[in-house]
Design an enzyme around this catalytic site. Sequence first.
Site, mmCIF file in Angstrom:
data_model
loop_
_atom_site.group_PDB
_atom_site.id
_atom_site.type_symbol
_atom_site.label_atom_id
_atom_site.label_comp_id
_atom_site.label_asym_id
_atom_site.label_seq_id
_atom_site.Cartn_x
_atom_site.Cartn_y
_atom_site.Cartn_z
ATOM 1 N N LYS A 247 0.832 -1.210 0.000
ATOM 2 C CA LYS A 247 0.000 0.000 0.000
ATOM 3 C C LYS A 247 0.860 1.251 0.000
ATOM 4 C CE LYS A 247 -3.973 -1.978 2.432
ATOM 5 N NZ LYS A 247 -4.620 -2.021 3.739
ATOM 6 N N LYS B 69 -10.178 -4.780 -5.226
ATOM 7 C CA LYS B 69 -10.681 -3.543 -5.812
ATOM 8 C C LYS B 69 -9.518 -2.644 -6.247
ATOM 9 C CE LYS B 69 -14.102 -0.921 -6.856
ATOM 10 N NZ LYS B 69 -15.043 -1.305 -7.876
ATOM 11 N N LYS C 13 -4.056 -11.155 -6.876
ATOM 12 C CA LYS C 13 -5.202 -11.370 -5.986
ATOM 13 C C LYS C 13 -6.375 -10.503 -6.443
ATOM 14 C CE LYS C 13 -5.635 -9.096 -2.110
ATOM 15 N NZ LYS C 13 -5.466 -8.509 -0.778
HETATM 16 P P1 TYM Z 1 -10.491 -6.865 3.363
HETATM 17 O O1 TYM Z 1 -11.570 -5.869 3.585
HETATM 18 O O2 TYM Z 1 -9.434 -6.536 2.344
HETATM 19 O O3 TYM Z 1 -11.105 -8.251 2.930
HETATM 20 C C1 TYM Z 1 -12.137 -8.886 3.672
HETATM 21 C C2 TYM Z 1 -11.926 -10.387 3.676
HETATM 22 O O4 TYM Z 1 -11.906 -10.885 2.333
HETATM 23 C C3 TYM Z 1 -10.723 -11.658 2.140
HETATM 24 N N1 TYM Z 1 -10.301 -11.488 0.743
HETATM 25 C C4 TYM Z 1 -9.945 -12.475 -0.074
HETATM 26 N N2 TYM Z 1 -9.895 -13.810 0.125
HETATM 27 C C5 TYM Z 1 -9.495 -14.566 -0.918
HETATM 28 N N3 TYM Z 1 -9.152 -14.066 -2.139
HETATM 29 C C6 TYM Z 1 -9.202 -12.731 -2.370
HETATM 30 N N4 TYM Z 1 -8.895 -12.254 -3.564
HETATM 31 C C7 TYM Z 1 -9.607 -11.875 -1.313
HETATM 32 N N5 TYM Z 1 -9.764 -10.534 -1.201
HETATM 33 C C8 TYM Z 1 -10.186 -10.314 0.072
HETATM 34 C C9 TYM Z 1 -9.698 -11.074 3.104
HETATM 35 O O5 TYM Z 1 -8.678 -11.996 3.405
HETATM 36 C C10 TYM Z 1 -10.561 -10.777 4.300
HETATM 37 O O6 TYM Z 1 -10.739 -11.932 5.086
HETATM 38 N N6 TYM Z 1 -7.433 -6.123 7.239
HETATM 39 C C11 TYM Z 1 -8.660 -6.775 6.817
HETATM 40 C C12 TYM Z 1 -9.888 -6.326 7.599
HETATM 41 C C13 TYM Z 1 -9.799 -6.484 9.081
HETATM 42 C C14 TYM Z 1 -9.854 -7.716 9.798
HETATM 43 C C15 TYM Z 1 -9.800 -7.348 11.175
HETATM 44 C C16 TYM Z 1 -9.949 -9.046 9.410
HETATM 45 C C17 TYM Z 1 -9.705 -5.491 10.017
HETATM 46 N N7 TYM Z 1 -9.705 -5.999 11.258
HETATM 47 C C18 TYM Z 1 -9.822 -8.337 12.176
HETATM 48 C C19 TYM Z 1 -9.971 -10.029 10.425
HETATM 49 C C20 TYM Z 1 -9.913 -9.650 11.782
HETATM 50 C C21 TYM Z 1 -8.898 -6.457 5.359
HETATM 51 O O7 TYM Z 1 -8.411 -5.492 4.829
HETATM 52 O O8 TYM Z 1 -9.799 -7.258 4.745
#
Ligand code: TYM
Length: 331
Positions: A115, A197, A194
């Site tokens: 990022k 967005k 991956k």
């Molecule tokens: P975020 O918002 O990017 O994504 C949400 C969830 O979707 C999963 N994910 C994917 N899994 C497989 N293939 C993909 N292409 C893909 N894109 C997204 C992510 O692994 C996630 O599980 N930092 C985290 C949000 C967060 C969080 C937390 C998660 C904040 N606090 C506490 C768990 C526990 C994030 O940016 O997810």
Amino acid sequence: MTQGKSRVFSGIQPSGELHIGNYLGAIKNWVALTETYDCVYCIVDLHAVTIPYEPSELQRRIHDLAIGVLASGLDPERCTLFVQSAVPEHAELQWLLNTVTPLGELSRMTQFKDKSGRVDTINAGLLNYPVLQAADILLYLADRVPVGEDQAQHLELTREIARRWNGRFGEYFPEPQALIGGGKRILGLDGASKMSKSQNNVIPLLADEEELWSVIRTAVTDPARVRRDDPGNPDVCNVFSLHGFFTSDEERAEIDGLCRTAGIGCVDCKKRLAANMAAELAPIQERAAELRAHPERVREILHEGARRARAIASVTLGEVYERMGLERHES
Ligand code: TYM
């Protein structure tokens, strides 16, 4: 905690429309886990403001995301769903956890490096992002965290933060385990990175068959298959791997055989994927449309979720203050 059940916590950022990477990597698992665990799920708006965003759109994004996860089958009677900023204890615990988090670990995080390579100025929130994530999880003393593979490193750091805090102030936080499900790393339309967005390579979750087709038709397939009559290799084709989530075993075996003998072209293979995906996603879209017509119902669910989450979070924070020698002043 619901008596006897272990607690699950997970979060999702309101930083763009829900895509099938989120659905297969996390949300499908979120829904399944409500059968067995005490589940707490959070829309992490405080995380979303660490990258450039449009303030006037944030509340709509949060609302749309809540609709998306509820429409995916999450039953608010069987879990707690809320917005992170409605529970100020998250930011408060994050501050305290910062004091046991090594700076070197934060700067080594892959997502931080990715990022920070994409912005002109690297803000401190981007660096401290995983500490807020650790606070999210530890505030609920969760022991299981369903996520995609991209979050495994943040989970490892959460465990490290829990260990360090416990080492300094006494055993209190459990060390949470990542639960990485079947769709652990869904690739985007380019078939290489991956689905995300920020990479502009997503298949949206709330799309009808026509929209799905317009996106899927652009997906990269086996790069060695140039002409229609070249035989293809499903083992290296991302479109075929997506069939794995939406198409019956029988039909997949048929497509596999046809692809290898050039009996089916990539266009038809994609058309079948769009149709099968549309069939699985149709009920989600119907539920989403229903929820969109009742915004007050969605607000009520989030309000009630925040109330329940706060009841847990304030007890944890009270314990943490006490063990750290701080006094909590009632507001
Ligand atoms: P975020 O918002 O990017 O994504 C949400 C969830 O979707 C999963 N994910 C994917 N899994 C497989 N293939 C993909 N292409 C893909 N894109 C997204 C992510 O692994 C996630 O599980 N930092 C985290 C949000 C967060 C969080 C937390 C998660 C904040 N606090 C506490 C768990 C526990 C994030 O940016 O997810």
